[in-house]
Design a protein around this motif. Structure first.
Motif, PDB file in Angstrom:
ATOM      1  N   ARG A   1       9.977   2.927   2.567  1.00  0.00           N
ATOM      2  CA  ARG A   1       8.869   2.519   3.439  1.00  0.00           C
ATOM      3  C   ARG A   1       7.499   2.954   2.925  1.00  0.00           C
ATOM      4  O   ARG A   1       6.488   2.689   3.560  1.00  0.00           O
ATOM      5  CB  ARG A   1       9.111   3.047   4.857  1.00  0.00           C
ATOM      6  N   LEU A   2       7.510   3.622   1.792  1.00  0.00           N
ATOM      7  CA  LEU A   2       6.216   4.013   1.213  1.00  0.00           C
ATOM      8  C   LEU A   2       5.398   2.779   0.817  1.00  0.00           C
ATOM      9  O   LEU A   2       4.178   2.830   0.758  1.00  0.00           O
ATOM     10  CB  LEU A   2       6.436   4.921  -0.003  1.00  0.00           C
ATOM     11  N   VAL A   3       6.103   1.663   0.582  1.00  0.00           N
ATOM     12  CA  VAL A   3       5.366   0.444   0.186  1.00  0.00           C
ATOM     13  C   VAL A   3       4.394   0.003   1.290  1.00  0.00           C
ATOM     14  O   VAL A   3       3.418  -0.675   1.017  1.00  0.00           O
ATOM     15  CB  VAL A   3       6.297  -0.743  -0.187  1.00  0.00           C
ATOM     16  N   THR A   4       4.675   0.413   2.522  1.00  0.00           N
ATOM     17  CA  THR A   4       3.750   0.072   3.619  1.00  0.00           C
ATOM     18  C   THR A   4       2.366   0.662   3.338  1.00  0.00           C
ATOM     19  O   THR A   4       1.360   0.116   3.753  1.00  0.00           O
ATOM     20  CB  THR A   4       4.304   0.643   4.954  1.00  0.00           C
ATOM     21  N   PHE A   5       2.354   1.813   2.641  1.00  0.00           N
ATOM     22  CA  PHE A   5       1.085   2.523   2.421  1.00  0.00           C
ATOM     23  C   PHE A   5       0.567   2.424   0.985  1.00  0.00           C
ATOM     24  O   PHE A   5      -0.537   2.874   0.717  1.00  0.00           O
ATOM     25  CB  PHE A   5       1.252   4.005   2.798  1.00  0.00           C
ATOM     26  N   ILE A   6       1.391   1.843   0.099  1.00  0.00           N
ATOM     27  CA  ILE A   6       1.004   1.810  -1.313  1.00  0.00           C
ATOM     28  C   ILE A   6      -0.296   1.021  -1.515  1.00  0.00           C
ATOM     29  O   ILE A   6      -1.044   1.231  -2.467  1.00  0.00           O
ATOM     30  CB  ILE A   6       2.168   1.221  -2.176  1.00  0.00           C
ATOM     31  N   ASN A   7      -0.561   0.124  -0.575  1.00  0.00           N
ATOM     32  CA  ASN A   7      -1.742  -0.747  -0.683  1.00  0.00           C
ATOM     33  C   ASN A   7      -3.029  -0.099  -0.205  1.00  0.00           C
ATOM     34  O   ASN A   7      -4.091  -0.701  -0.317  1.00  0.00           O
ATOM     35  CB  ASN A   7      -1.485  -1.993   0.173  1.00  0.00           C
TER      36      ASN A   7
ATOM     37  N   PHE B   1      12.139 -11.132  -3.587  1.00  0.00           N
ATOM     38  CA  PHE B   1      11.167 -12.096  -3.064  1.00  0.00           C
ATOM     39  C   PHE B   1      11.578 -12.617  -1.687  1.00  0.00           C
ATOM     40  O   PHE B   1      10.881 -13.435  -1.106  1.00  0.00           O
ATOM     41  CB  PHE B   1      11.017 -13.275  -4.034  1.00  0.00           C
ATOM     42  N   ASP B   2      12.739 -12.158  -1.227  1.00  0.00           N
ATOM     43  CA  ASP B   2      13.226 -12.606   0.085  1.00  0.00           C
ATOM     44  C   ASP B   2      12.270 -12.078   1.175  1.00  0.00           C
ATOM     45  O   ASP B   2      12.142 -10.863   1.351  1.00  0.00           O
ATOM     46  CB  ASP B   2      14.639 -12.027   0.279  1.00  0.00           C
ATOM     47  N   PRO B   3      11.609 -12.970   1.919  1.00  0.00           N
ATOM     48  CA  PRO B   3      10.640 -12.485   2.914  1.00  0.00           C
ATOM     49  C   PRO B   3      11.279 -11.724   4.072  1.00  0.00           C
ATOM     50  O   PRO B   3      10.580 -11.055   4.840  1.00  0.00           O
ATOM     51  CB  PRO B   3       9.952 -13.765   3.407  1.00  0.00           C
ATOM     52  N   SER B   4      12.613 -11.835   4.199  1.00  0.00           N
ATOM     53  CA  SER B   4      13.252 -11.102   5.305  1.00  0.00           C
ATOM     54  C   SER B   4      13.468  -9.626   4.943  1.00  0.00           C
ATOM     55  O   SER B   4      13.806  -8.820   5.810  1.00  0.00           O
ATOM     56  CB  SER B   4      14.580 -11.756   5.680  1.00  0.00           C
ATOM     57  N   VAL B   5      13.288  -9.279   3.664  1.00  0.00           N
ATOM     58  CA  VAL B   5      13.413  -7.858   3.284  1.00  0.00           C
ATOM     59  C   VAL B   5      12.153  -7.141   3.797  1.00  0.00           C
ATOM     60  O   VAL B   5      11.050  -7.411   3.324  1.00  0.00           O
ATOM     61  CB  VAL B   5      13.556  -7.703   1.749  1.00  0.00           C
ATOM     62  N   THR B   6      12.341  -6.270   4.760  1.00  0.00           N
ATOM     63  CA  THR B   6      11.176  -5.678   5.447  1.00  0.00           C
ATOM     64  C   THR B   6      10.276  -4.906   4.500  1.00  0.00           C
ATOM     65  O   THR B   6       9.063  -5.023   4.559  1.00  0.00           O
ATOM     66  CB  THR B   6      11.655  -4.739   6.580  1.00  0.00           C
ATOM     67  N   TYR B   7      10.878  -4.083   3.623  1.00  0.00           N
ATOM     68  CA  TYR B   7      10.040  -3.199   2.810  1.00  0.00           C
ATOM     69  C   TYR B   7      10.094  -3.550   1.322  1.00  0.00           C
ATOM     70  O   TYR B   7      10.246  -2.677   0.477  1.00  0.00           O
ATOM     71  CB  TYR B   7      10.434  -1.744   3.045  1.00  0.00           C
ATOM     72  N   SER B   8       9.995  -4.830   1.018  1.00  0.00           N
ATOM     73  CA  SER B   8       9.912  -5.200  -0.402  1.00  0.00           C
ATOM     74  C   SER B   8       8.504  -4.859  -0.889  1.00  0.00           C
ATOM     75  O   SER B   8       7.569  -4.702  -0.082  1.00  0.00           O
ATOM     76  CB  SER B   8      10.179  -6.692  -0.585  1.00  0.00           C
ATOM     77  N   LEU B   9       8.364  -4.759  -2.202  1.00  0.00           N
ATOM     78  CA  LEU B   9       7.040  -4.435  -2.759  1.00  0.00           C
ATOM     79  C   LEU B   9       6.021  -5.503  -2.366  1.00  0.00           C
ATOM     80  O   LEU B   9       4.864  -5.194  -2.053  1.00  0.00           O
ATOM     81  CB  LEU B   9       7.138  -4.346  -4.293  1.00  0.00           C
ATOM     82  N   TRP B  10       6.480  -6.749  -2.307  1.00  0.00           N
ATOM     83  CA  TRP B  10       5.549  -7.860  -2.009  1.00  0.00           C
ATOM     84  C   TRP B  10       5.094  -7.799  -0.554  1.00  0.00           C
ATOM     85  O   TRP B  10       3.947  -8.098  -0.246  1.00  0.00           O
ATOM     86  CB  TRP B  10       6.202  -9.211  -2.349  1.00  0.00           C
ATOM     87  N   ALA B  11       6.039  -7.419   0.316  1.00  0.00           N
ATOM     88  CA  ALA B  11       5.659  -7.283   1.732  1.00  0.00           C
ATOM     89  C   ALA B  11       4.615  -6.178   1.870  1.00  0.00           C
ATOM     90  O   ALA B  11       3.638  -6.296   2.622  1.00  0.00           O
ATOM     91  CB  ALA B  11       6.881  -6.960   2.581  1.00  0.00           C
ATOM     92  N   GLY B  12       4.834  -5.093   1.097  1.00  0.00           N
ATOM     93  CA  GLY B  12       3.887  -3.976   1.146  1.00  0.00           C
ATOM     94  C   GLY B  12       2.535  -4.361   0.588  1.00  0.00           C
ATOM     95  O   GLY B  12       1.499  -4.028   1.153  1.00  0.00           O
ATOM     96  N   LEU B  13       2.561  -5.079  -0.538  1.00  0.00           N
ATOM     97  CA  LEU B  13       1.290  -5.425  -1.184  1.00  0.00           C
ATOM     98  C   LEU B  13       0.535  -6.494  -0.401  1.00  0.00           C
ATOM     99  O   LEU B  13      -0.646  -6.363  -0.130  1.00  0.00           O
ATOM    100  CB  LEU B  13       1.528  -5.909  -2.612  1.00  0.00           C
ATOM    101  N   LEU B  14       1.259  -7.538  -0.030  1.00  0.00           N
ATOM    102  CA  LEU B  14       0.586  -8.668   0.610  1.00  0.00           C
ATOM    103  C   LEU B  14       0.368  -8.404   2.107  1.00  0.00           C
ATOM    104  O   LEU B  14      -0.739  -8.571   2.628  1.00  0.00           O
ATOM    105  CB  LEU B  14       1.457  -9.919   0.412  1.00  0.00           C
ATOM    106  N   GLY B  15       1.435  -7.977   2.778  1.00  0.00           N
ATOM    107  CA  GLY B  15       1.323  -7.758   4.228  1.00  0.00           C
ATOM    108  C   GLY B  15       0.620  -6.455   4.558  1.00  0.00           C
ATOM    109  O   GLY B  15      -0.319  -6.424   5.349  1.00  0.00           O
ATOM    110  N   GLY B  16       1.077  -5.374   3.910  1.00  0.00           N
ATOM    111  CA  GLY B  16       0.508  -4.054   4.204  1.00  0.00           C
ATOM    112  C   GLY B  16      -0.965  -3.974   3.848  1.00  0.00           C
ATOM    113  O   GLY B  16      -1.743  -3.293   4.522  1.00  0.00           O
ATOM    114  N   PHE B  17      -1.342  -4.697   2.802  1.00  0.00           N
ATOM    115  CA  PHE B  17      -2.750  -4.701   2.397  1.00  0.00           C
ATOM    116  C   PHE B  17      -3.628  -5.220   3.541  1.00  0.00           C
ATOM    117  O   PHE B  17      -4.612  -4.586   3.930  1.00  0.00           O
ATOM    118  CB  PHE B  17      -2.907  -5.581   1.145  1.00  0.00           C
ATOM    119  N   PHE B  18      -3.239  -6.361   4.108  1.00  0.00           N
ATOM    120  CA  PHE B  18      -4.044  -6.926   5.205  1.00  0.00           C
ATOM    121  C   PHE B  18      -3.965  -6.033   6.448  1.00  0.00           C
ATOM    122  O   PHE B  18      -4.933  -5.903   7.192  1.00  0.00           O
ATOM    123  CB  PHE B  18      -3.595  -8.353   5.532  1.00  0.00           C
ATOM    124  N   LEU B  19      -2.786  -5.425   6.646  1.00  0.00           N
ATOM    125  CA  LEU B  19      -2.655  -4.512   7.792  1.00  0.00           C
ATOM    126  C   LEU B  19      -3.677  -3.388   7.689  1.00  0.00           C
ATOM    127  O   LEU B  19      -4.370  -3.069   8.661  1.00  0.00           O
ATOM    128  CB  LEU B  19      -1.238  -3.919   7.831  1.00  0.00           C
TER     129      LEU B  19
END
Lengths: 547, 182
Positions: free
Chosen positions: A76-82, A226-244
């Motif tokens: 879950r660190l990917v949530t904050f990596i951004n 790249f599966d968008p259902s993976v909650t804590y993928s690096l892409w979710a962290g970078l793309l989603g977490g960044f905007f968050l």
């Protein structure tokens, strides 16, 4: 297992009394106005930055992050990596515009750009979202109190709410930056001591942690799926977490308030920089504690508590030497109070400035507004209390706070970005974008199986594109409406004026852009953190493969 | 008519250049901006700080100190920019009220009931090259950037430029730029 001893209780009461005394001694009883104003200016920037961090997340980080680490390791660190990247956007785009606009509440900018309806709606969204998140922040120390005393969490929520509301209404102590700094160090000390006691209690020490962590994939922080259902993928962290995080630090009044009050843009940047650099290591520290706790529980055959938020407080109370547990629990308390004070203050300020003084009593006296702001504090305290009763069902508190934000923040950020970047966007488009953006977030999270981190991306993308397209159906905004977001010096006639002046001004040597350097520094930090996580993951997997 | 005070410049050219250089400026010049100072303090007390404002400013500047650090001399070299008339007493009251609500620590400090004093605030203007030429306004007292003064300064510079152009045909051959109070 010593439990929470009488000595701990004495330390707890002593620490809180000391903090309150420092607050009243240095924060309120100064009769010379010069002291009031100079108080903050004599304090070094790093202390102000730490104080900002203490206000932001320390108590819920202390309680929530170990639960996260226990459950999913470092994933879950990917949530904050951004966060460093989000800070770059804030430093480059949002902070200079907010500062130059000379606003008290950021929603005022939207009124000047799009009209009163947009300001009212966005301010209302802030009140709803921040009020709910404050409920989670209230839940955190209540949970600690429940663990320490053995009382029911609902009772401790009420006790904490009464304490937090009375303390905020009386003026709070957040003015005293040094107390926040002390709290920050107490919490970090608590975290480091927890690691020390936990690791020394394991027969194989660090070896056991790495064995267990590697075997259960707890060091797999980077998931490239790249599966968008993976909650804590690096892409979710970078793309989603960044905007968050851009939305959280940039469009939430409780966070941006200090930036707006900073004497200059550079000061405002400095406090954001500290968050940009320290947030990832801090999260890593607390997630790591979760991993060590998981090893500890596995080795000792213990059953984890139903509510994982209780993990670390329980451990501190049971394993720390008498007195030390009291100190750390007191640190959590004091830090939570500081966060609550700041949240309740910003909720009350927005209520009075954006609603009460505009729609209900536009020309009341100062004393009347003071009374109104105190009543607003009580109201928001009660609202947060009601929500705090349900906060325990939301999982780790730190995720709960972010999830609540993600319902609203994407569309809110989209509206701000539309205001800044599109000079064609108008009131009709902004309102449509905001409403459809939020609806899209709801629809996507209800109908599709995608990571909640993408909620923010969806909100930003939909609100901006719908906002822009709907804007085309109404006239373009006037130059006056664009004045806050347009660099007036970029207009051709102004460029001629500036060029004429610059030609006759004294030449300064080589350029060395501080803002650019700061942003490059944050980007390098982001790359370093990502690289370090990749190395840790690779090393752990190799360790496990080699037995 | 209250006499316009001139605040003493504390940031010298070397210090200003150093700060502006860090902000990316390639050229700098001194400037003076005329604002209005109103005392802040405890009720019935002496001022402990000053609120510097103008009708066009959305948020005021805060100058800490019991006395305005004025100098005897009139503003020296540099472009002079007049921000116009002072805010009305009611507008000033509101301005300070919102500052106090935004920073509860300041709640006990009141706006003292006095006529605003016109002052010349020393500033440094930095010009930074990029895709566009950008202006940075630096306080000549503290060295802090003052983005909220930028609209006033830009307007003032434009006025100075237009005045200079209007007077150019009359004084043909005049090579030196005229610095006028606008």
């Amino acid at each position: 297992m010593e439990g929470f001893t009488l000595f701990d209780t004495v330390v707890l009461i002593g620490y809180i009394s000391l903090i309150a005394w420092i607050g009243s001694r240095f924060g309120k009883d100064q009769h010379n106005p010069e002291d009031y104003f100079l108080g903050g200016r004599k304090i070094p920037g790093w202390a102000i930055g730490l104080s900002v961090m203490a206000t932001q997340a320390s108590a819920i980080t202390f309680i929530g992050a170990p639960g996260w680490g226990f459950e999913g390791g470092l994933e879950r660190l990917v949530t904050f990596i951004n966060v460093p990247l989000a800070m770059i956007v804030l430093i480059l785009v949002l902070v200079p515009i907010f500062h130059r606009a000379g606003i008290y509440s950021i929603y005022e900018l939207l009124e000047r750009r799009f009209g009163p309806a947009t300001r009212t709606l966005t301010a209302l969204l802030f009140l709803i979202a921040r009020g709910l998140a404050t409920g989670v922040v209230l839940y955190a120390p209540a949970l600690v109190l429940a663990v320490v005393t053995g009382w029911s969490v609902n009772l401790t929520i009420i006790i904490m709410a009464v304490l937090a509301i009375s303390y905020t209404v009386m003026g709070g102590i957040s003015a005293v930056i040094w107390t926040d700094v002390v709290q920050m160090f107490v919490l970090w000390l608590g975290a480091l001591l927890s690691i020390f006691f936990l690791v020394t209690s394991l027969p194989g020490g660090w070896g056991d942690v790495f064995d267990f962590g590697a075997a259960s994939g707890m060091f797999n922080a980077i998931d490239l799926s790249f599966d968008p259902s993976v909650t804590y993928s690096l892409w979710a962290g970078l793309l989603g977490g960044f905007f968050l995080h851009v939305a959280y630090f940039g469009t939430d009044q409780s966070q941006i308030q200090r930036v707006l009050s900073s004497p200059s843009v550079l000061d405002a940047q400095r406090s954001l920089l500290i968050g940009g650099y320290l947030l990832i290591p801090q999260m890593l520290l607390f997630l790591f504690i979760g991993v060590i706790l998981a090893t500890y529980y596995q080795q000792h055959g213990l059953t984890p508590p139903e509510d994982l938020n209780e993990l670390l407080p329980r451990y501190v109370v049971s394993a720390f030497p008498s007195g030390m547990a009291g100190l750390v629990i007191a640190g959590v308390f004091a830090a939570a109070m500081s966060s609550l004070d700041s949240a309740l203050n910003s909720l009350s300020a927005v209520t009075v400035r954006d609603f009460y003084s505009r729609y209900i009593k536009p020309n009341a006296s100062d004393a009347h507004y003071l009374k109104a702001s105190r009543l607003a504090t009580i109201f928001w305290g009660l609202y947060a209390t009601l929500f705090a009763f349900f906060a325990g069902n939301l999982g780790p508190v730190i995720e709960a706070v972010n999830q609540i934000g993600s319902w609203f923040y994407g569309a809110l950020l989209g509206t701000f970005l539309l205001a800044i970047f599109s000079h064609r966007a108008n009131a009709r488009g902004a309102m449509a974008g905001l409403i459809v953006g939020m609806w899209a977030v709801w629809a996507v999270s209800a109908l599709l199986d995608i990571s909640w981190l993408y909620n923010n991306t969806v909100g930003v993308a939909v609100s901006m594109s719908v906002g822009y397209l709907v804007s085309l159906t109404a006239p373009a905004p006037s130059q006056e409406q664009l004045s806050d977001v347009m660099m007036t010096e970029a207009a051709p006639d102004m460029q001629a004026v500036l060029a004429a002046r610059a030609d006759n001004a004294q030449v300064i040597g080589k350029e060395a852009r501080l803002t650019r350097r700061r942003c490059i520094g944050l980007f390098i930090w982001f790359c370093l953190m990502l690289g370090m996580l990749a190395l840790l993951q690779g090393w752990a997997n190799e360790w496990w493969a080699n037995g | 008519m209250v006499e316009c005070l001139t605040l003493a410049r504390r940031i010298d050219v070397a210090a200003a250049q150093k700060r502006l250089q860090r902000l990316g400026a390639h050229a700098c010049e001194p400037a003076w901006v005329r604002l209005w100072a109103t005392g802040l303090g405890m009720a019935d007390g002496q001022p402990g700080a000053w609120l510097l404002s103008a009708q066009e400013m959305r948020r005021a500047l805060l100058l800490v100190g019991a006395e305005l650090p004025a100098q005897k001399e009139k503003p020296s070299a540099g472009v002079k920019i007049d921000s116009g008339s002072p805010p009305t007493p009611k507008a000033l009251d509101r301005l300070w009220l919102w500052e106090r609500i935004a920073t509860p620590r300041h709640w006990r400090i009141q706006l003292l009931d006095s006529t605003p004093i016109p002052i010349w605030l020393p500033c440094w203007l930095g010009y930074a090259r990029g895709r566009h030429l950008r202006l940075t306004v630096l306080s000549g007292l503290s060295g802090e950037t003052l983005p909220m003064l930028k609209p006033i300064v830009l307007k003032g510079l434009q006025q100075v430029y237009q005045n200079g152009q209007a007077s150019a045909p009359k004084s043909s051959g005049a090579s030196k730029r005229r610095e006028t109070v606008v």
